[in-house]
Design a protein around this motif. Sequence first.
Motif, mmCIF file in Angstrom:
data_model
loop_
_atom_site.group_PDB
_atom_site.id
_atom_site.type_symbol
_atom_site.label_atom_id
_atom_site.label_comp_id
_atom_site.label_asym_id
_atom_site.label_seq_id
_atom_site.Cartn_x
_atom_site.Cartn_y
_atom_site.Cartn_z
ATOM 1 N N LEU A 18 -44.608 38.112 16.801
ATOM 2 C CA LEU A 18 -43.554 38.805 16.068
ATOM 3 C C LEU A 18 -43.475 38.303 14.632
ATOM 4 O O LEU A 18 -43.375 39.095 13.690
ATOM 5 N N MET A 19 -43.505 36.983 14.445
ATOM 6 C CA MET A 19 -43.451 36.442 13.101
ATOM 7 C C MET A 19 -44.617 36.955 12.247
ATOM 8 O O MET A 19 -44.458 37.331 11.090
ATOM 9 N N GLU A 20 -45.800 36.964 12.859
ATOM 10 C CA GLU A 20 -46.975 37.452 12.138
ATOM 11 C C GLU A 20 -46.829 38.929 11.796
ATOM 12 O O GLU A 20 -47.111 39.351 10.672
ATOM 13 N N SER A 21 -46.359 39.714 12.767
ATOM 14 C CA SER A 21 -46.198 41.150 12.535
ATOM 15 C C SER A 21 -45.107 41.440 11.519
ATOM 16 O O SER A 21 -45.247 42.343 10.682
ATOM 17 N N PHE A 22 -44.009 40.681 11.578
ATOM 18 C CA PHE A 22 -42.947 40.881 10.601
ATOM 19 C C PHE A 22 -43.466 40.630 9.186
ATOM 20 O O PHE A 22 -43.180 41.391 8.264
ATOM 21 N N GLY A 23 -44.225 39.551 9.039
ATOM 22 C CA GLY A 23 -44.760 39.231 7.724
ATOM 23 C C GLY A 23 -45.763 40.263 7.238
ATOM 24 O O GLY A 23 -45.718 40.706 6.089
ATOM 25 N N ARG A 24 -46.673 40.664 8.135
ATOM 26 C CA ARG A 24 -47.724 41.615 7.767
ATOM 27 C C ARG A 24 -47.177 43.008 7.457
ATOM 28 O O ARG A 24 -47.704 43.731 6.617
ATOM 29 N N SER A 25 -46.094 43.375 8.148
ATOM 30 C CA SER A 25 -45.566 44.733 7.994
ATOM 31 C C SER A 25 -44.445 44.838 6.964
ATOM 32 O O SER A 25 -43.860 45.905 6.785
ATOM 33 N N GLY A 26 -44.132 43.723 6.304
ATOM 34 C CA GLY A 26 -43.107 43.769 5.263
ATOM 35 C C GLY A 26 -41.701 43.917 5.805
ATOM 36 O O GLY A 26 -40.837 44.525 5.152
ATOM 37 N N ALA A 27 -41.451 43.352 6.994
ATOM 38 C CA ALA A 27 -40.096 43.387 7.555
ATOM 39 C C ALA A 27 -39.134 42.654 6.623
ATOM 40 O O ALA A 27 -39.535 41.778 5.853
ATOM 41 N N VAL A 28 -37.861 43.015 6.699
ATOM 42 C CA VAL A 28 -36.853 42.498 5.777
ATOM 43 C C VAL A 28 -35.874 41.600 6.521
ATOM 44 O O VAL A 28 -35.319 41.989 7.552
ATOM 45 N N ALA A 29 -35.659 40.389 6.012
ATOM 46 C CA ALA A 29 -34.628 39.489 6.530
ATOM 47 C C ALA A 29 -33.440 39.575 5.592
ATOM 48 O O ALA A 29 -33.568 39.327 4.394
ATOM 49 N N THR A 30 -32.285 39.944 6.127
ATOM 50 C CA THR A 30 -31.149 40.203 5.252
ATOM 51 C C THR A 30 -29.843 39.890 5.976
ATOM 52 O O THR A 30 -29.829 39.409 7.096
ATOM 53 N N CYS A 31 -28.751 40.132 5.343
ATOM 54 C CA CYS A 31 -27.407 39.887 5.874
ATOM 55 C C CYS A 31 -26.637 41.199 5.784
ATOM 56 O O CYS A 31 -26.844 41.967 4.850
ATOM 57 N N CYS A 32 -25.849 41.455 6.662
ATOM 58 C CA CYS A 32 -25.332 40.822 7.879
ATOM 59 C C CYS A 32 -25.222 41.932 8.905
ATOM 60 O O CYS A 32 -25.741 43.019 8.678
ATOM 61 N N SER A 33 -24.506 41.739 10.016
ATOM 62 C CA SER A 33 -24.461 42.756 11.073
ATOM 63 C C SER A 33 -24.070 44.128 10.534
ATOM 64 O O SER A 33 -24.789 45.120 10.730
ATOM 65 N N ALA A 34 -22.925 44.214 9.873
ATOM 66 C CA ALA A 34 -22.425 45.506 9.399
ATOM 67 C C ALA A 34 -23.382 46.137 8.405
ATOM 68 O O ALA A 34 -23.659 47.346 8.466
ATOM 69 N N GLU A 35 -23.912 45.329 7.483
ATOM 70 C CA GLU A 35 -24.811 45.858 6.463
ATOM 71 C C GLU A 35 -26.118 46.359 7.075
ATOM 72 O O GLU A 35 -26.635 47.419 6.688
ATOM 73 N N ILE A 36 -26.659 45.613 8.027
ATOM 74 C CA ILE A 36 -27.911 46.030 8.668
ATOM 75 C C ILE A 36 -27.693 47.312 9.460
ATOM 76 O O ILE A 36 -28.489 48.260 9.378
ATOM 77 N N ILE A 37 -26.624 47.374 10.221
ATOM 78 C CA ILE A 37 -26.335 48.564 11.022
ATOM 79 C C ILE A 37 -26.114 49.774 10.115
ATOM 80 O O ILE A 37 -26.636 50.866 10.386
ATOM 81 N N ASP A 38 -25.378 49.597 9.022
ATOM 82 C CA ASP A 38 -25.183 50.692 8.059
ATOM 83 C C ASP A 38 -26.521 51.194 7.531
ATOM 84 O O ASP A 38 -26.748 52.405 7.417
ATOM 85 N N ALA A 39 -27.396 50.245 7.188
ATOM 86 C CA ALA A 39 -28.688 50.615 6.604
ATOM 87 C C ALA A 39 -29.570 51.343 7.607
ATOM 88 O O ALA A 39 -30.351 52.232 7.226
ATOM 89 N N VAL A 40 -29.479 51.002 8.879
ATOM 90 C CA VAL A 40 -30.239 51.724 9.908
ATOM 91 C C VAL A 40 -29.697 53.135 10.048
ATOM 92 O O VAL A 40 -30.459 54.119 10.109
ATOM 93 N N ILE A 41 -28.397 53.280 10.099
ATOM 94 C CA ILE A 41 -27.785 54.608 10.229
ATOM 95 C C ILE A 41 -28.147 55.489 9.036
ATOM 96 O O ILE A 41 -28.434 56.681 9.184
ATOM 97 N N GLU A 42 -28.171 54.900 7.843
ATOM 98 C CA GLU A 42 -28.483 55.665 6.630
ATOM 99 C C GLU A 42 -29.974 55.929 6.465
ATOM 100 O O GLU A 42 -30.374 56.714 5.608
#
Length: 350
Positions: free
Chosen positions: A198-222
Amino acid sequence: MRHLACVLFLVWPFPAAAQELSETFGPAAAEPLVIRSTTDLTAMRPVLENYLAGNPNLRIEYEQWGSNDLYELTATDCAGGIAGADLVISSAVDQMVRLVNDGCAATYRSDQTASLPSELRWRDQLWGISREPAVMVYNAELVPAMDVPRSRFDLLDLLRPETSRYRGRLATYDIETSGLGYLLAFADSLEATTFGGLMESFGRSGAVATCCSAEIIDAVIEGKYLIAYNILGSYALARAEKDPRLGIIAPSDYTLILSRGAMIPRDAAAKALAADFLDYLLSRAGREALEKALLLVRLDDDDGSPLELPEAAQSNERLIPLSPTLLIALDRQKRYIFRERWRAAFPNEE
C-alpha cells in the motif's frame, strides 16, 4: 516536573495548541464540567443534551481539539499540576495510554466501568467509550461499481496500472498532523501483509495525505478525490445519511475497530462530575445516545445503513485495544522510522 515537560516536547515537536470549537451547555450559574475531546461537536451535541436533560443543574463546557493538540495540552497540564479539563476523550488512544502511563490520570471504578471488557479498560484510568470502524469511502457517482474496492487487495489492484484513473485521486489522513491517522496507519503496519504494498502504491500513484475527516469526506463527495482510505466510519456514516454520493466500505480482509479513550485527569477540579458523565456514557441510555450519534457502529446490524459489508468483514474485525502495547507506536525511534517511511510515500503532502 520541568524535566518531564521538556522530554514531552522533545518527543512531540508540535506548534502551540489551538482549540477548534467550543460550546457551553446548561445554565451559566450551574456547576461546570469541562470536557476536552477530539469528537466533533456536531456528533456529541445530542449525547450531551440527552445527559443534561437528567442533570438540569449542571453546565458542560465542551471543547473540540485536534488529537495532537489535545495530547500536548493535557501533557502540559499534567506536568504543571494544572486543573484543566475534567474529562479528556480522544480517538488517538495511543496518546491516551501514554498519558496514563505517565501518571496523568485519576483512578475510578464503578459497576459501569467494571462491565467493560479488558480490551476497553486499563488500570481503571482509561476506558473505551465508542465503537467505530476504519473504512474506505468513495464517490458513488464517479466510481463504477466494478471498481469499488472491497478489500485492501482490491485497492492495490486499482492503483497498480500506470494509466489508472485513480492516480492522484486517493486520499488518507496525514500522520504528521493527525494523531488518529498515525494510530490507524501504525495499526495497519502490524496487521496487514499488504501494508508495504500500500505504501509503495500510494507513493507511485500520487496519493494525497491530508487533513481531516470532514475535509477528506467533502473532497470525495465533490469529486476532488475518488476514494479515501482509513477514514473513521462514524463521520462517514453521518455524512452518507445526508448525501448519497458518499459510498462506504468496511474492508473484508480486516476492519480496524477504534474505541475512543476517556480519561479523568489526575488534577481535574470536578472528578465526581466527570465520573458521573463517564458512567452515563457506559450506561444503556448513554449507549443508545452514542449509537444514535453513530459513535457506536455495529457491523452485525447494518439494516438501512449506507455502510457496505463485503463477505467476511464482520468476522475480520480487529479491535485496537487499550493496552501498554500501544506505547510501541510512540517509541521515539520507531516513530521516526515510521514517519520517514511515510514521507517517502507522500513526499508532497497537502
